[in-house]
Scaffold this motif. Structure first.
Motif, PDB file in Angstrom:
ATOM      1  N   MET A   1       0.842  -1.190   0.000  1.00 29.14           N
ATOM      2  CA  MET A   1       0.000   0.000   0.000  1.00 29.14           C
ATOM      3  C   MET A   1       0.882   1.248   0.000  1.00 29.14           C
ATOM      4  N   LYS A   2       0.431   2.268  -0.708  1.00 29.97           N
ATOM      5  CA  LYS A   2       1.224   3.505  -0.725  1.00 29.97           C
ATOM      6  C   LYS A   2       0.413   4.645  -0.073  1.00 29.97           C
ATOM      7  N   PHE A   3       1.061   5.333   0.858  1.00 31.00           N
ATOM      8  CA  PHE A   3       0.412   6.403   1.615  1.00 31.00           C
ATOM      9  C   PHE A   3       1.001   7.760   1.249  1.00 31.00           C
ATOM     10  N   LEU A   4       0.142   8.750   1.060  1.00 30.70           N
ATOM     11  CA  LEU A   4       0.597  10.143   1.039  1.00 30.70           C
ATOM     12  C   LEU A   4       0.271  10.743   2.407  1.00 30.70           C
ATOM     13  N   VAL A   5       1.294  11.262   3.078  1.00 29.13           N
ATOM     14  CA  VAL A   5       1.087  11.924   4.368  1.00 29.13           C
ATOM     15  C   VAL A   5       1.498  13.378   4.199  1.00 29.13           C
ATOM     16  N   LYS A  74       0.543   7.127  -7.584  1.00 26.74           N
ATOM     17  CA  LYS A  74      -0.643   6.253  -7.492  1.00 26.74           C
ATOM     18  C   LYS A  74      -0.909   5.813  -6.033  1.00 26.74           C
ATOM     19  N   PHE A  75      -1.299   6.778  -5.228  1.00 25.03           N
ATOM     20  CA  PHE A  75      -1.499   6.531  -3.792  1.00 25.03           C
ATOM     21  C   PHE A  75      -2.747   5.683  -3.528  1.00 25.03           C
ATOM     22  N   ASP A  76      -2.657   4.842  -2.498  1.00 28.29           N
ATOM     23  CA  ASP A  76      -3.842   4.119  -2.023  1.00 28.29           C
ATOM     24  C   ASP A  76      -4.545   4.931  -0.947  1.00 28.29           C
ATOM     25  N   TYR A  77      -3.731   5.542  -0.047  1.00 25.88           N
ATOM     26  CA  TYR A  77      -4.286   6.286   1.085  1.00 25.88           C
ATOM     27  C   TYR A  77      -3.691   7.685   1.147  1.00 25.88           C
ATOM     28  N   VAL A  78      -4.517   8.664   1.506  1.00 28.24           N
ATOM     29  CA  VAL A  78      -4.039  10.043   1.693  1.00 28.24           C
ATOM     30  C   VAL A  78      -4.454  10.482   3.092  1.00 28.24           C
ATOM     31  N   ILE A  79      -3.484  10.937   3.870  1.00 28.98           N
ATOM     32  CA  ILE A  79      -3.791  11.396   5.239  1.00 28.98           C
ATOM     33  C   ILE A  79      -3.324  12.839   5.342  1.00 28.98           C
ATOM     34  N   ASN A  80      -4.280  13.736   5.579  1.00 29.52           N
ATOM     35  CA  ASN A  80      -3.963  15.168   5.526  1.00 29.52           C
ATOM     36  C   ASN A  80      -3.777  15.778   6.916  1.00 29.52           C
ATOM     37  N   PHE A  81      -2.509  15.928   7.293  1.00 26.85           N
ATOM     38  CA  PHE A  81      -2.162  16.636   8.536  1.00 26.85           C
ATOM     39  C   PHE A  81      -1.824  18.098   8.254  1.00 26.85           C
ATOM     40  N   ALA A  82      -1.496  18.422   6.988  1.00 31.01           N
ATOM     41  CA  ALA A  82      -0.964  19.762   6.679  1.00 31.01           C
ATOM     42  C   ALA A  82      -1.984  20.831   7.053  1.00 31.01           C
ATOM     43  N   ALA A  83      -1.546  21.795   7.838  1.00 30.71           N
ATOM     44  CA  ALA A  83      -2.451  22.876   8.245  1.00 30.71           C
ATOM     45  C   ALA A  83      -1.648  23.984   8.896  1.00 30.71           C
ATOM     46  N   ARG A 113     -10.151  12.469  -6.249  1.00 35.23           N
ATOM     47  CA  ARG A 113     -11.236  12.169  -7.210  1.00 35.23           C
ATOM     48  C   ARG A 113     -10.669  11.813  -8.565  1.00 35.23           C
ATOM     49  N   LYS A 114      -9.705  12.640  -9.008  1.00 29.36           N
ATOM     50  CA  LYS A 114      -9.175  12.503 -10.370  1.00 29.36           C
ATOM     51  C   LYS A 114      -8.393  11.196 -10.538  1.00 29.36           C
ATOM     52  N   TYR A 115      -7.598  10.848  -9.527  1.00 31.42           N
ATOM     53  CA  TYR A 115      -6.695   9.696  -9.695  1.00 31.42           C
ATOM     54  C   TYR A 115      -7.180   8.445  -8.969  1.00 31.42           C
ATOM     55  N   GLY A 116      -8.176   8.596  -8.080  1.00 31.83           N
ATOM     56  CA  GLY A 116      -8.726   7.434  -7.375  1.00 31.83           C
ATOM     57  C   GLY A 116      -7.860   7.036  -6.183  1.00 31.83           C
ATOM     58  N   ILE A 117      -8.497   6.744  -5.061  1.00 35.78           N
ATOM     59  CA  ILE A 117      -7.782   6.301  -3.859  1.00 35.78           C
ATOM     60  C   ILE A 117      -8.711   5.346  -3.086  1.00 35.78           C
ATOM     61  N   LYS A 118      -8.112   4.643  -2.124  1.00 39.14           N
ATOM     62  CA  LYS A 118      -8.942   3.752  -1.284  1.00 39.14           C
ATOM     63  C   LYS A 118      -9.566   4.534  -0.136  1.00 39.14           C
ATOM     64  N   ARG A 119      -8.843   5.551   0.366  1.00 39.46           N
ATOM     65  CA  ARG A 119      -9.340   6.299   1.514  1.00 39.46           C
ATOM     66  C   ARG A 119      -8.620   7.644   1.620  1.00 39.46           C
ATOM     67  N   TYR A 120      -9.400   8.713   1.819  1.00 35.84           N
ATOM     68  CA  TYR A 120      -8.837  10.023   2.167  1.00 35.84           C
ATOM     69  C   TYR A 120      -9.174  10.264   3.636  1.00 35.84           C
ATOM     70  N   HIS A 121      -8.161  10.570   4.443  1.00 39.33           N
ATOM     71  CA  HIS A 121      -8.436  10.844   5.864  1.00 39.33           C
ATOM     72  C   HIS A 121      -8.060  12.282   6.217  1.00 39.33           C
ATOM     73  N   GLN A 122      -9.012  12.982   6.825  1.00 40.73           N
ATOM     74  CA  GLN A 122      -8.796  14.370   7.242  1.00 40.73           C
ATOM     75  C   GLN A 122      -8.530  14.415   8.744  1.00 40.73           C
ATOM     76  N   LEU A 231      -5.912   3.210  13.016  1.00 40.78           N
ATOM     77  CA  LEU A 231      -7.106   2.354  13.086  1.00 40.78           C
ATOM     78  C   LEU A 231      -8.224   2.851  12.170  1.00 40.78           C
ATOM     79  N   ILE A 232      -8.453   4.163  12.210  1.00 42.30           N
ATOM     80  CA  ILE A 232      -9.553   4.722  11.406  1.00 42.30           C
ATOM     81  C   ILE A 232      -9.281   4.515   9.919  1.00 42.30           C
ATOM     82  N   VAL A 233      -8.033   4.785   9.517  1.00 43.51           N
ATOM     83  CA  VAL A 233      -7.700   4.671   8.091  1.00 43.51           C
ATOM     84  C   VAL A 233      -7.892   3.224   7.624  1.00 43.51           C
ATOM     85  N   ARG A 234      -7.506   2.252   8.450  1.00 36.40           N
ATOM     86  CA  ARG A 234      -7.588   0.852   8.026  1.00 36.40           C
ATOM     87  C   ARG A 234      -8.967   0.235   8.254  1.00 36.40           C
TER      88      ARG A 234
END
Ligand SMILES: NC(=O)c1ccc[n+]([C@@H]2O[C@H](COP(=O)([O-])OP(=O)(O)OC[C@H]3O[C@@H](n4cnc5c(N)ncnc54)[C@H](O)[C@@H]3O)[C@@H](O)[C@H]2O)c1
Length: 339
Positions: A1-5, A74-83, A113-122, A231-234
């Motif tokens: 699995m590939k994650f963008l953090v 080609k990410f599977d998961y995106v987790i957005n901490f940036a703020a 949306r454009k590239y598709g992912i398994k899960r976006y987590h905010q 846990l939430i992401v998985r």
């Protein structure tokens, strides 16, 4: 699995990456961070050479660069901490908070949306709920509590949450949101209450507390927050919000007195200063949903967490000194992606 953090050079994102890169060596982690004043490459230096980790200096608002990255990785998961995350700074200059926290989130959602992912987590915050009265200890925030943000920071986080939920409803994007209470622990930028007070106590300087110090926060050790996000992401359900908190409500004055006691410093170092405008009185989370649905349980209470945090600060004076002196901003000179 590939994650963008995103925002992984910051406090919580950095702790999250330390944990995940080592816990799941079979997964790949790409971190993008704009390295604002709050981003510190030294926070992720210990994992920089791990085979399953890559750092890219980028801004989440840069749509073209973000799209290009999604296309390549080609990410599977995106987790957005940036703020932008500091309430006082949002009161002085709200605009950058709206840009990063709302528009930056939108860029990431569009890329998903454009590239598709398994899960976006905010990664969101309890501050979107506003505050609770000090004299109603029976009241807690749950996931149904209406949004009632007080500061430009919390308003921008609430707006981003609504956008994330709108992308779930309108475009069926698989999303989750975590709303966590105040974090503390390693790599906490020393402008925030706990690391600031530890640092000042160490130097026998005055410890400034807003107003009368009675404002209450619900403190959670950062490792417990990171476990919750994992846990939430998985295992979390699409379109759901999960509140995260450990029932560790403390007034700011109590927090500071505990730090002074553990560091064997006198309470005479405390000084009370003019209150923050619109200062929220009390935050308190009800984490029943994440506990019953996902089996999350915090490993630290405030006593063990604060001792471990003081110890970390004492053992990492170089990291803190580099932040205080601004030396950490010279990252470009020391960091090369090839070394
Ligand atoms: N600190 C807390 O107690 C707390 C509690 C609940 C939720 N949160 C949320 O958790 C997230 C992380 O908080 P934190 O305390 O680690 O914040 P932080 O300020 O320590 O880190 C934020 C990181 O985001 C990066 N960043 C900022 N703007 C960016 C942009 N436009 N593009 C890319 N990167 C950018 C910064 O360089 C920094 O590395 C935030 O979304 C915050 O709202 C924080």
């Amino acid at each position: 699995m590939k994650f963008l953090v995103t925002g992984g050079a910051g406090f919580i994102g950095g702790n999250f990456l330390h944990m995940m890169v080592r816990k799941y060596p079979e997964d790949q982690y790409v971190c993008i961070d704009a390295l604002t004043y709050a981003g510190n490459i030294e926070t992720i230096e210990p994992i920089m050479k791990e085979k399953n980790f890559k750092f890219i200096h980028e801004n989440i608002c840069n749509r073209e660069a973000v799209y290009q990255l999604f296309e390549i990785e080609k990410f599977d998961y995106v987790i957005n901490f940036a703020a932008e995350s500091h309430v006082d700074r949002s009161i002085d200059n709200p605009e950058i908070f709206l840009k990063t926290n709302i528009l930056g989130t939108q860029v990431l959602l569009d890329a998903c949306r454009k590239y598709g992912i398994k899960r976006y987590h905010q990664v969101s915050t309890d501050e979107v709920y506003g505050d609770l009265p000090l004299n109603r200890l029976d009241l807690l925030f749950n996931e149904e509590t209406p949004l009632h943000a007080s500061s430009p920071y919390s308003a921008s986080k609430a707006a981003a949450d609504l956008l994330v939920l709108a992308y779930y409803r309108t475009y069926k994007l698989p999303v989750t949101i975590s709303r966590c209470s105040n974090n503390y622990g390693p790599y906490h930028f020393p402008e925030k209450l706990i690391p600031l007070m530890i640092q000042r106590a160490l130097k026998n300087e005055q410890l400034p507390i807003y107003g009368n110090g009675q404002n209450v926060r619900d403190w959670l050790y950062v490792a417990d927050h990171c476990d919750a996000i994992d846990l939430i992401v998985r295992k979390g359900r699409d379109g759901e919000i999960y509140n995260v908190g450990g029932h560790n409500e403390k007034s700011n004055l109590d927090v500071v007195k505990t730090i002074l006691k553990l560091m064997k410093k006198p309470e005479s170092l405390i000084s009370f200063v003019k209150d923050r405008p619109g200062h929220d009185l009390r935050y308190a989370m009800d984490p029943t949903k994440i506990k019953t649905e996902l089996g999350w349980k915090p490993k630290y209470d405030f006593d063990s967490g604060i001792k471990s945090t003081i110890q970390w600060n004492l053992e990492h004076q170089e990291w803190i000194n580099h932040v205080e002196s601004g030396e950490y901003r010279n990252w470009m000179k020391r960091y090369s992606p090839n070394n």
